[in-house]
Design a protein around this motif. Structure first.
Motif, PDB file in Angstrom:
ATOM      1  N   LEU A  26       0.801  -1.221   0.000  1.00 24.45           N
ATOM      2  CA  LEU A  26       0.000   0.000   0.000  1.00 24.45           C
ATOM      3  C   LEU A  26       0.838   1.278   0.000  1.00 24.45           C
ATOM      4  N   PHE A  27       1.859   1.340   0.865  1.00 21.54           N
ATOM      5  CA  PHE A  27       2.703   2.523   0.982  1.00 21.54           C
ATOM      6  C   PHE A  27       4.178   2.132   0.898  1.00 21.54           C
ATOM      7  N   ASP A  28       5.024   3.111   0.598  1.00 21.42           N
ATOM      8  CA  ASP A  28       6.451   2.840   0.408  1.00 21.42           C
ATOM      9  C   ASP A  28       7.250   4.103   0.695  1.00 21.42           C
ATOM     10  N   SER A  29       8.285   3.986   1.531  1.00 25.12           N
ATOM     11  CA  SER A  29       9.118   5.142   1.894  1.00 25.12           C
ATOM     12  C   SER A  29      10.389   5.272   1.066  1.00 25.12           C
ATOM     13  N   CYS A  30      10.528   4.483   0.002  1.00 26.72           N
ATOM     14  CA  CYS A  30      11.796   4.452  -0.739  1.00 26.72           C
ATOM     15  C   CYS A  30      11.796   5.330  -1.987  1.00 26.72           C
ATOM     16  N   TRP A  31      12.956   5.958  -2.214  1.00 29.63           N
ATOM     17  CA  TRP A  31      13.296   6.724  -3.406  1.00 29.63           C
ATOM     18  C   TRP A  31      12.613   8.089  -3.475  1.00 29.63           C
ATOM     19  N   ASP A  32      12.123   8.507  -4.629  1.00 23.70           N
ATOM     20  CA  ASP A  32      11.712   9.895  -4.883  1.00 23.70           C
ATOM     21  C   ASP A  32      10.524  10.304  -4.008  1.00 23.70           C
ATOM     22  N   PRO A  33      10.688  11.337  -3.171  1.00 26.46           N
ATOM     23  CA  PRO A  33       9.606  11.763  -2.279  1.00 26.46           C
ATOM     24  C   PRO A  33       8.591  12.700  -2.928  1.00 26.46           C
ATOM     25  N   PHE A  34       8.683  12.899  -4.245  1.00 28.07           N
ATOM     26  CA  PHE A  34       7.772  13.821  -4.919  1.00 28.07           C
ATOM     27  C   PHE A  34       7.051  13.143  -6.084  1.00 28.07           C
ATOM     28  N   PRO A  35       6.178  12.176  -5.799  1.00 26.62           N
ATOM     29  CA  PRO A  35       5.437  11.493  -6.863  1.00 26.62           C
ATOM     30  C   PRO A  35       4.433  12.423  -7.532  1.00 26.62           C
ATOM     31  N   LYS A  36       4.274  12.275  -8.841  1.00 25.08           N
ATOM     32  CA  LYS A  36       3.309  13.083  -9.570  1.00 25.08           C
ATOM     33  C   LYS A  36       2.632  12.230 -10.626  1.00 25.08           C
ATOM     34  N   LEU A  37       1.324  12.380 -10.738  1.00 22.80           N
ATOM     35  CA  LEU A  37       0.565  11.668 -11.755  1.00 22.80           C
ATOM     36  C   LEU A  37       0.938  12.175 -13.146  1.00 22.80           C
ATOM     37  N   GLY A  51      13.400   5.935 -11.301  1.00 19.70           N
ATOM     38  CA  GLY A  51      12.102   6.588 -11.368  1.00 19.70           C
ATOM     39  C   GLY A  51      11.123   6.172 -10.294  1.00 19.70           C
ATOM     40  N   TRP A  52      11.553   5.331  -9.361  1.00 24.33           N
ATOM     41  CA  TRP A  52      10.642   4.845  -8.320  1.00 24.33           C
ATOM     42  C   TRP A  52      10.229   5.988  -7.397  1.00 24.33           C
ATOM     43  N   VAL A  53       8.972   5.963  -6.944  1.00 19.71           N
ATOM     44  CA  VAL A  53       8.460   7.069  -6.130  1.00 19.71           C
ATOM     45  C   VAL A  53       7.873   6.570  -4.817  1.00 19.71           C
ATOM     46  N   GLN A  54       7.892   7.444  -3.830  1.00 17.55           N
ATOM     47  CA  GLN A  54       7.328   7.125  -2.521  1.00 17.55           C
ATOM     48  C   GLN A  54       5.804   7.255  -2.533  1.00 17.55           C
ATOM     49  N   ALA A  55       5.209   6.589  -1.572  1.00 13.49           N
ATOM     50  CA  ALA A  55       3.757   6.698  -1.360  1.00 13.49           C
ATOM     51  C   ALA A  55       3.505   6.568   0.142  1.00 13.49           C
ATOM     52  N   PRO A  56       2.981   7.589   0.791  1.00 10.73           N
ATOM     53  CA  PRO A  56       2.668   8.898   0.237  1.00 10.73           C
ATOM     54  C   PRO A  56       3.937   9.718   0.027  1.00 10.73           C
ATOM     55  N   GLY A  57       3.830  10.746  -0.778  1.00 12.45           N
ATOM     56  CA  GLY A  57       4.961  11.643  -0.977  1.00 12.45           C
ATOM     57  C   GLY A  57       5.170  12.548   0.219  1.00 12.45           C
ATOM     58  N   LYS A  58       6.257  13.279   0.190  1.00 12.11           N
ATOM     59  CA  LYS A  58       6.645  14.154   1.300  1.00 12.11           C
ATOM     60  C   LYS A  58       5.556  15.166   1.626  1.00 12.11           C
ATOM     61  N   TYR A  79      17.953  10.406  -2.096  1.00 14.85           N
ATOM     62  CA  TYR A  79      17.140  11.602  -1.896  1.00 14.85           C
ATOM     63  C   TYR A  79      17.184  12.119  -0.461  1.00 14.85           C
ATOM     64  N   GLY A  80      18.155  11.680   0.311  1.00 16.59           N
ATOM     65  CA  GLY A  80      18.185  11.989   1.739  1.00 16.59           C
ATOM     66  C   GLY A  80      18.058  13.457   2.082  1.00 16.59           C
ATOM     67  N   LYS A  81      18.687  14.327   1.320  1.00 11.94           N
ATOM     68  CA  LYS A  81      18.657  15.758   1.627  1.00 11.94           C
ATOM     69  C   LYS A  81      17.279  16.375   1.403  1.00 11.94           C
ATOM     70  N   LEU A  82      16.424  15.670   0.687  1.00 10.89           N
ATOM     71  CA  LEU A  82      15.086  16.192   0.387  1.00 10.89           C
ATOM     72  C   LEU A  82      14.020  15.641   1.327  1.00 10.89           C
ATOM     73  N   GLU A  83      14.413  14.743   2.203  1.00  7.09           N
ATOM     74  CA  GLU A  83      13.455  14.112   3.104  1.00  7.09           C
ATOM     75  C   GLU A  83      13.145  15.022   4.299  1.00  7.09           C
ATOM     76  N   PRO A  84      11.942  14.888   4.904  1.00  5.04           N
ATOM     77  CA  PRO A  84      11.647  15.631   6.132  1.00  5.04           C
ATOM     78  C   PRO A  84      12.619  15.217   7.242  1.00  5.04           C
ATOM     79  N   GLU A  85      13.076  16.173   8.022  1.00  5.90           N
ATOM     80  CA  GLU A  85      14.014  15.848   9.094  1.00  5.90           C
ATOM     81  C   GLU A  85      13.381  14.904  10.114  1.00  5.90           C
ATOM     82  N   ASN A  86      12.080  15.014  10.292  1.00  7.19           N
ATOM     83  CA  ASN A  86      11.389  14.173  11.264  1.00  7.19           C
ATOM     84  C   ASN A  86      10.598  13.055  10.597  1.00  7.19           C
ATOM     85  N   LYS A  87      11.068  12.600   9.444  1.00  8.10           N
ATOM     86  CA  LYS A  87      10.337  11.580   8.682  1.00  8.10           C
ATOM     87  C   LYS A  87      10.043  10.345   9.517  1.00  8.10           C
TER      88      LYS A  87
END
Length: 381
Positions: A131-142, A156-163, A209-217
């Motif tokens: 259902l959800f995934d914390s790996c790779w790109d934190p900015f998924p777009k349809l 090209g893999w994306v997270q769900a939910p995004g950041k 993508y570590g630098k783009l992740e929320p600090e409190n992820k």
């Protein structure tokens, strides 16, 4: 897909404080929707034979969105590639879904999932849906997805939910609608093996993508993860729920991360990831046997890291641990390339061996001996 991350550690008190600050109410779970008992989990597993398969993405898709959006959904390729899997004895696939596809078109998404399940059942394959995934790109777009980055693993893999959703509790009701609606739609579908509610929830993607992740992820996820389990259970699924532990110490609750504790304590069946040498795989199995529940390895097989079909699959067979390797067919995900391609793209020089994946796009096995091993071990299961 797995790169070990350096993760901040949060106490249980921190998680509860975060949850309170976000205004997350504890879900009311009916007795019949509580976590499965050990006996119920064992009885379920006894009916499954020995699940063996791969994490599946059709070779024509770069990520979950491209797999499931109406414009790029590719049942012809899915049918062909699942046929190759069936031919070597595989009977399950782990398949990632995405909340954005549900939000865009719930009924259309349900229909495509039903089409997928029909194809899979024709090949005697029961999937595990993620259902959800914390790996790779934190900015998924349809919409149309970008082409693969040359020489880079899973570019090209994306997270769900995004950041943007994860850091905004006001959007959590949409996540709840997705989980309850989708699980509810297929809650009694015997074609589904299990629900994996969140893949590597505390992965912070340090080397990509570590630098783009929320600090409190991690704190945010630790507060949300129990709710996701509760939402899924409120849909009354007949299939078990799980979320795979993937890093850290699993032998002692006092040494376990908050995330891993939640995963172990909430899962009906225990799942885990292990990409190390065979002795490491066996040690992990023995660590997890203390929980007295069926074990599903939902990610393994990284040739360059020491995890191979030759050495690991026989151990999984010995302990009757479900074995789901990463990758089926070489494709747009480029997961035949190693993780370190994010620091050193394999453009001019190719890796000595494929990292993941089993088949070329024409159905030829990467290594014939590997498919012989899979056929032999799955025969009669």
């Amino acid at each position: 897909m797995k790169i070990i991350s350096c993760k901040p550690h949060f106490s249980c008190r921190m998680v509860f404080l975060v949850a309170a600050a976000l205004g997350i109410a504890a879900a009311q779970i009916r007795a019949e929707d509580a976590r499965w008992s050990e006996s119920k989990a064992d009885a379920w597993y006894a009916k499954q034979g020995w699940p063996v398969g791969a994490n599946f993405l059709p070779s024509t898709a770069i990520n979950q969105l491209e797999m499931w959006q109406a414009e790029s959904f590719d049942p012809v390729t899915i049918d062909r590639e699942l046929g190759w899997a069936e031919n070597i004895g595989m009977n399950t696939m782990r398949v990632f879904l995405h909340n954005l596809v549900w939000e865009q078109d719930p009924k259309g998404f349900e229909k495509r999932i039903d089409t997928f399940l029909t194809i899979a059942a024709r090949h005697h394959i029961k999937p595990v849906f993620v259902l959800f995934d914390s790996c790779w790109d934190p900015f998924p777009k349809l919409g149309p997805q970008h082409p693969p980055i040359p020489g880079v693993h899973n570019s090209g893999w994306v997270q769900a939910p995004g950041k943007e959703v994860l850091i905004d509790p006001a959007q959590y009701p949409k996540l709840q609608d997705y989980v309850v609606g989708l699980v509810g739609a297929f809650a009694k579908d015997s074609r589904i093996l299990a629900w994996d509610v969140w893949n590597e929830p505390d992965n912070t993607n340090v080397t990509s993508y570590g630098k783009l992740e929320p600090e409190n992820k991690v704190a945010l996820v630790d507060a949300l993860l129990p709710q996701v389990f509760a939402w899924a259970r409120s849909a009354h699924p007949t299939q078990p729920l799980t979320s795979g532990v993937w890093t850290g110490n699993w032998t002692d609750a006092g040494k376990m991360s908050v995330t891993s504790k939640i995963q172990i304590e909430q899962s009906d069946v225990i799942s885990f990831h292990e990409y190390g040498w065979p002795e490491e795989f066996e040690a992990r199995v023995k660590e997890l046997e203390q929980y007295h529940r069926p074990l599903l390895c939902t990610e393994y097989m990284a040739r360059g890291a020491g995890s191979t079909f030759d050495t690991v699959l026989p151990i999984a067979h010995k302990y009757r641990v479900a074995a789901i390797n990463w990758g089926l067919v070489q494709g747009k995900s480029q997961t035949f390339l190693p993780w370190d391609s994010w620091q050193r793209p394999y453009v001019i020089v190719q890796p000595t061996v494929w990292f993941h994946d089993v088949f070329y796009t024409d159905g030829k096995p990467y290594r014939e001996r590997e498919v012989e091993i899979i056929r032999t071990l799955t025969r009669g299961n």
